[in-house]
Design a protein around this motif. Structure first.
Motif, PDB file in Angstrom:
ATOM      1  N   GLY A  77       0.807  -1.214   0.000  1.00  0.00           N
ATOM      2  CA  GLY A  77       0.000   0.000   0.000  1.00  0.00           C
ATOM      3  C   GLY A  77       0.838   1.261   0.000  1.00  0.00           C
ATOM      4  O   GLY A  77       1.673   1.482  -0.885  1.00  0.00           O
ATOM      5  N   SER A  78       0.635   2.113   1.044  1.00  0.00           N
ATOM      6  CA  SER A  78       1.336   3.392   1.099  1.00  0.00           C
ATOM      7  C   SER A  78       2.838   3.229   1.296  1.00  0.00           C
ATOM      8  O   SER A  78       3.603   4.160   1.023  1.00  0.00           O
ATOM      9  N   ALA A  79       3.301   2.071   1.770  1.00  0.00           N
ATOM     10  CA  ALA A  79       4.743   1.870   1.982  1.00  0.00           C
ATOM     11  C   ALA A  79       5.513   2.027   0.682  1.00  0.00           C
ATOM     12  O   ALA A  79       6.614   2.589   0.668  1.00  0.00           O
ATOM     13  N   VAL A  80       4.952   1.539  -0.416  1.00  0.00           N
ATOM     14  CA  VAL A  80       5.665   1.655  -1.690  1.00  0.00           C
ATOM     15  C   VAL A  80       5.795   3.120  -2.091  1.00  0.00           C
ATOM     16  O   VAL A  80       6.798   3.541  -2.675  1.00  0.00           O
ATOM     17  N   GLY A  81       4.787   3.918  -1.760  1.00  0.00           N
ATOM     18  CA  GLY A  81       4.880   5.348  -2.050  1.00  0.00           C
ATOM     19  C   GLY A  81       5.986   6.019  -1.264  1.00  0.00           C
ATOM     20  O   GLY A  81       6.726   6.852  -1.793  1.00  0.00           O
ATOM     21  N   TRP A  82       6.127   5.661   0.031  1.00  0.00           N
ATOM     22  CA  TRP A  82       7.199   6.223   0.852  1.00  0.00           C
ATOM     23  C   TRP A  82       8.570   5.835   0.320  1.00  0.00           C
ATOM     24  O   TRP A  82       9.498   6.651   0.297  1.00  0.00           O
ATOM     25  N   LEU A  83       8.722   4.588  -0.118  1.00  0.00           N
ATOM     26  CA  LEU A  83      10.024   4.158  -0.635  1.00  0.00           C
ATOM     27  C   LEU A  83      10.378   4.898  -1.917  1.00  0.00           C
ATOM     28  O   LEU A  83      11.521   5.342  -2.101  1.00  0.00           O
ATOM     29  N   TYR A  84       9.400   5.032  -2.819  1.00  0.00           N
ATOM     30  CA  TYR A  84       9.678   5.754  -4.064  1.00  0.00           C
ATOM     31  C   TYR A  84       9.872   7.251  -3.823  1.00  0.00           C
ATOM     32  O   TYR A  84      10.489   7.936  -4.634  1.00  0.00           O
ATOM     33  N   SER A  85       9.356   7.773  -2.719  1.00  0.00           N
ATOM     34  CA  SER A  85       9.491   9.202  -2.418  1.00  0.00           C
ATOM     35  C   SER A  85      10.753   9.528  -1.635  1.00  0.00           C
ATOM     36  O   SER A  85      11.197  10.680  -1.654  1.00  0.00           O
ATOM     37  N   ALA A  86      11.323   8.557  -0.939  1.00  0.00           N
ATOM     38  CA  ALA A  86      12.353   8.835   0.057  1.00  0.00           C
ATOM     39  C   ALA A  86      13.567   9.559  -0.526  1.00  0.00           C
ATOM     40  O   ALA A  86      14.036  10.558   0.034  1.00  0.00           O
ATOM     41  N   ILE A  87      14.090   9.062  -1.645  1.00  0.00           N
ATOM     42  CA  ILE A  87      15.269   9.698  -2.247  1.00  0.00           C
ATOM     43  C   ILE A  87      14.946  11.129  -2.646  1.00  0.00           C
ATOM     44  O   ILE A  87      15.740  12.050  -2.438  1.00  0.00           O
ATOM     45  N   ALA A  88      13.753  11.323  -3.205  1.00  0.00           N
ATOM     46  CA  ALA A  88      13.350  12.665  -3.612  1.00  0.00           C
ATOM     47  C   ALA A  88      13.140  13.584  -2.414  1.00  0.00           C
ATOM     48  O   ALA A  88      13.402  14.795  -2.501  1.00  0.00           O
ATOM     49  N   ILE A  89      12.661  13.041  -1.287  1.00  0.00           N
ATOM     50  CA  ILE A  89      12.518  13.860  -0.077  1.00  0.00           C
ATOM     51  C   ILE A  89      13.873  14.439   0.324  1.00  0.00           C
ATOM     52  O   ILE A  89      14.012  15.632   0.601  1.00  0.00           O
ATOM     53  N   GLY A  90      14.881  13.585   0.344  1.00  0.00           N
ATOM     54  CA  GLY A  90      16.208  14.054   0.694  1.00  0.00           C
ATOM     55  C   GLY A  90      16.750  15.060  -0.300  1.00  0.00           C
ATOM     56  O   GLY A  90      17.368  16.065   0.081  1.00  0.00           O
ATOM     57  N   ALA A  91      16.508  14.809  -1.586  1.00  0.00           N
ATOM     58  CA  ALA A  91      16.983  15.740  -2.608  1.00  0.00           C
ATOM     59  C   ALA A  91      16.300  17.095  -2.470  1.00  0.00           C
ATOM     60  O   ALA A  91      16.926  18.141  -2.673  1.00  0.00           O
ATOM     61  N   MET A  92      15.017  17.091  -2.132  1.00  0.00           N
ATOM     62  CA  MET A  92      14.306  18.355  -1.961  1.00  0.00           C
ATOM     63  C   MET A  92      14.863  19.130  -0.775  1.00  0.00           C
ATOM     64  O   MET A  92      15.094  20.340  -0.863  1.00  0.00           O
ATOM     65  N   VAL A  93      15.096  18.446   0.344  1.00  0.00           N
ATOM     66  CA  VAL A  93      15.699  19.113   1.504  1.00  0.00           C
ATOM     67  C   VAL A  93      17.081  19.642   1.145  1.00  0.00           C
ATOM     68  O   VAL A  93      17.448  20.769   1.505  1.00  0.00           O
ATOM     69  N   GLY A  94      17.845  18.834   0.407  1.00  0.00           N
ATOM     70  CA  GLY A  94      19.155  19.284  -0.036  1.00  0.00           C
ATOM     71  C   GLY A  94      19.073  20.513  -0.916  1.00  0.00           C
ATOM     72  O   GLY A  94      19.886  21.438  -0.817  1.00  0.00           O
ATOM     73  N   GLY A  95      18.063  20.551  -1.787  1.00  0.00           N
ATOM     74  CA  GLY A  95      17.896  21.707  -2.658  1.00  0.00           C
ATOM     75  C   GLY A  95      17.509  22.959  -1.901  1.00  0.00           C
ATOM     76  O   GLY A  95      18.014  24.056  -2.180  1.00  0.00           O
ATOM     77  N   LEU A  96      16.631  22.834  -0.924  1.00  0.00           N
ATOM     78  CA  LEU A  96      16.174  23.994  -0.156  1.00  0.00           C
ATOM     79  C   LEU A  96      17.269  24.574   0.727  1.00  0.00           C
ATOM     80  O   LEU A  96      17.168  25.719   1.170  1.00  0.00           O
ATOM     81  N   THR A  97      18.307  23.801   0.992  1.00  0.00           N
ATOM     82  CA  THR A  97      19.427  24.271   1.821  1.00  0.00           C
ATOM     83  C   THR A  97      20.709  24.341   0.993  1.00  0.00           C
ATOM     84  O   THR A  97      21.797  24.083   1.498  1.00  0.00           O
ATOM     85  N   SER A  98      20.573  24.708  -0.272  1.00  0.00           N
ATOM     86  CA  SER A  98      21.681  24.574  -1.222  1.00  0.00           C
ATOM     87  C   SER A  98      22.368  25.883  -1.564  1.00  0.00           C
ATOM     88  O   SER A  98      23.090  25.956  -2.556  1.00  0.00           O
ATOM     89  N   GLY A  99      22.179  26.926  -0.758  1.00  0.00           N
ATOM     90  CA  GLY A  99      22.808  28.197  -1.094  1.00  0.00           C
ATOM     91  C   GLY A  99      24.313  28.114  -1.208  1.00  0.00           C
ATOM     92  O   GLY A  99      24.937  28.911  -1.900  1.00  0.00           O
ATOM     93  N   TRP A 100      24.907  27.129  -0.555  1.00  0.00           N
ATOM     94  CA  TRP A 100      26.370  26.965  -0.569  1.00  0.00           C
ATOM     95  C   TRP A 100      26.886  26.364  -1.863  1.00  0.00           C
ATOM     96  O   TRP A 100      28.076  26.481  -2.179  1.00  0.00           O
ATOM     97  N   ILE A 101      26.012  25.719  -2.633  1.00  0.00           N
ATOM     98  CA  ILE A 101      26.478  24.956  -3.800  1.00  0.00           C
ATOM     99  C   ILE A 101      27.186  25.844  -4.814  1.00  0.00           C
ATOM    100  O   ILE A 101      28.230  25.487  -5.370  1.00  0.00           O
ATOM    101  N   SER A 102      26.649  27.031  -5.076  1.00  0.00           N
ATOM    102  CA  SER A 102      27.257  27.922  -6.071  1.00  0.00           C
ATOM    103  C   SER A 102      28.618  28.452  -5.630  1.00  0.00           C
ATOM    104  O   SER A 102      29.382  28.956  -6.458  1.00  0.00           O
ATOM    105  N   ARG A 103      28.919  28.362  -4.335  1.00  0.00           N
ATOM    106  CA  ARG A 103      30.175  28.919  -3.828  1.00  0.00           C
ATOM    107  C   ARG A 103      31.311  27.900  -3.769  1.00  0.00           C
ATOM    108  O   ARG A 103      32.441  28.252  -3.452  1.00  0.00           O
ATOM    109  N   VAL A 104      31.008  26.624  -4.033  1.00  0.00           N
ATOM    110  CA  VAL A 104      32.048  25.598  -4.008  1.00  0.00           C
ATOM    111  C   VAL A 104      32.904  25.715  -5.264  1.00  0.00           C
ATOM    112  O   VAL A 104      32.390  25.739  -6.384  1.00  0.00           O
ATOM    113  N   ARG A 105      34.206  25.766  -5.090  1.00  0.00           N
ATOM    114  CA  ARG A 105      35.105  25.922  -6.224  1.00  0.00           C
ATOM    115  C   ARG A 105      35.633  24.583  -6.727  1.00  0.00           C
ATOM    116  O   ARG A 105      35.834  24.407  -7.915  1.00  0.00           O
TER     117      ARG A 105
END
Length: 429
Positions: free
Chosen positions: A272-300
């Motif tokens: 049931g909903s467990a499959v949705g959580w598994l397919y969403s999990a990687i994207a959840i982390g990527a979204m959090v990473g994106g929202l806190t990504s102001g540092w990415i443009s400054r990495v040389r």
């Protein structure tokens, strides 16, 4: 930094590219499209598993999309350097949309055919393979170069936000309705949301090809055929940084992409909903990473950051396969998703800023083959290994192998680790 381009504040996501109207429209359209596609991305493997009961058949969905990606990704990249990229996007998007409608039709009619699902997956992959090089290669044409990393981060964050909400919503649908009715609703929602992409693409200005001075002096005209593809590949093989960035992504996706195992793993948590959580999990982390990504443009040291992100991805995937709690598994997959966001942004940015515009489409085509083809090979590897051994062995072993190979590649191939953008190298002089 260029004049007029201010540094983003602290760690918050850099939203400056949204001030460009054309980019803002495409960002909205791409985000809606990716959200809708997640319904199909969940529904197809769920339907395949319901029809066959085999993780190997679920993994074969990846193989079905691989050959079209290899062929049409390269061809689409060559075409993006020769024809108007807006027109190419409109045509290829129509193919993808028509395939989604065909998936809906076969579900409504109750056609329980694994081979038909494989065929439709292949056609859909062809449409994606043609559109992707054009879609990504327009970014440096519509935003200033200093904003390209921020634009790529925004694109990946929007797509991952759709990747979070789409599978979760698909999981709710699968939990409310039976499998048959659930996949019908999922396909219908995908088809409906794809209209937003058409609107955004239609509103794009004409984006004709740019002919470099060297190319204009050449007796050979740009070609969408084999000669055009070969020209792009010749450039690629002379650029170690690009080759290594492609190689490290293949390692990450082939060995450590566990999504073909999600339907089987979800059963231990009640389905049931467990499959949705598994397919969403990687994207959840990527979204959090994106929202806190102001540092990415400054990495040389973008190459070093890319290698490090892939190592974290592999280790997090491996550990998630050991979890016996759904929420711990989701948490570790989310950590992997944060690392994947970082690696994806740097891979895309290195490719877009390293390649000249008259070759960017062709190199983006190769990039599409690698980025989209790698996970499909990973689906096959994960599914086949799980049938031969176990789901846990396939999952954990793949993640650890990916992390180890990324370390080896980084230590033995210093060109990527030493890479910095040309602008940063110029600032040092």
């Amino acid at each position: 930094m260029s004049q007029g381009v201010k540094e983003p504040r602290a760690w918050m996501i850099d939203t400056r590219p949204l001030g460009v109207t054309t980019f803002r429209r495409t960002w909205i359209g791409n985000g809606a499209s990716y959200f809708g596609f997640q319904f199909t991305a969940v529904a197809v493997p769920v339907q395949m598993y319901a029809v066959t009961g085999s993780p190997t058949w679920v993994g074969l969905l990846g193989v079905a999309g691989l050959v079209p990606l290899l062929i049409f990704g390269l061809w689409g990249g060559a075409a993006a350097d020769v024809v108007d990229r807006r027109k190419l996007l409109l045509i290829s998007s129509a193919i993808t949309w028509a395939t989604t409608l065909a998936l809906l039709a076969q579900a409504v009619l109750g056609v329980r055919s694994a081979h038909l699902l494989l065929a439709l997956t292949a056609i859909q992959a062809a449409g994606f393979a043609v559109s992707s090089p054009a879609r990504h290669s327009i970014v440096p044409r519509i935003v200033p170069e200093p904003l390209v990393p921020a634009a790529n981060t925004l694109n990946y964050t929007a797509s991952t936000a759709g990747g979070v909400l789409g599978p979760l919503a698909a999981g709710v649908i699968m939990g409310i309705w039976s499998t048959g009715a659930g996949v019908e609703v999922a396909y219908a929602l995908d088809a409906l949301l794809f209209t937003v992409t058409f609107w955004a693409t239609w509103k794009l200005p004409d984006i004709p090809p740019v002919v470099s001075p060297a190319a204009s002096a050449s007796p050979e005209k740009p070609s969408v055929g084999l000669r055009g593809i070969v020209t792009g590949l010749k450039f690629l093989v002379t650029q170690p940084v690009l080759l290594l960035s492609f190689a490290v992504d293949l390692i990450a996706m082939v060995f450590a992409m566990p999504r073909a195992l999600f339907p089987a793993a979800a059963e231990q948590f009640g389905g049931g909903s467990a499959v949705g959580w598994l397919y969403s999990a990687i994207a959840i982390g990527a979204m959090v990473g994106g929202l806190t990504s102001g540092w990415i443009s400054r990495v040389r040291r973008q190459g070093l950051a890319l290698i490090a992100a892939v190592v974290v991805w592999g280790l997090a995937i491996g550990l998630s396969g050991l979890a016996r709690s759904l929420w711990l598994m989701v948490l570790l997959l989310a950590l992997a998703g944060m690392a994947d966001l970082v690696s994806a942004v740097y891979r895309q940015t290195i490719m877009q800023t390293f390649a000249p515009d008259h070759l960017r489409g062709r190199l983006q085509g190769v990039f599409t083959v690698v980025v989209a083809g790698g996970p499909r090979l990973g689906d096959l590897r994960a599914g086949a290994t799980a049938d031969l051994t176990s789901v846990s062995t396939s999952w954990v072993g793949g993640g650890l192998v990916a992390a180890g190979l990324a370390v080896v590649l980084g230590l033995t191939s210093p060109a990527l680790i030493r890479y910095r953008p040309e602008q940063d190298r110029a600032d040092d002089r």
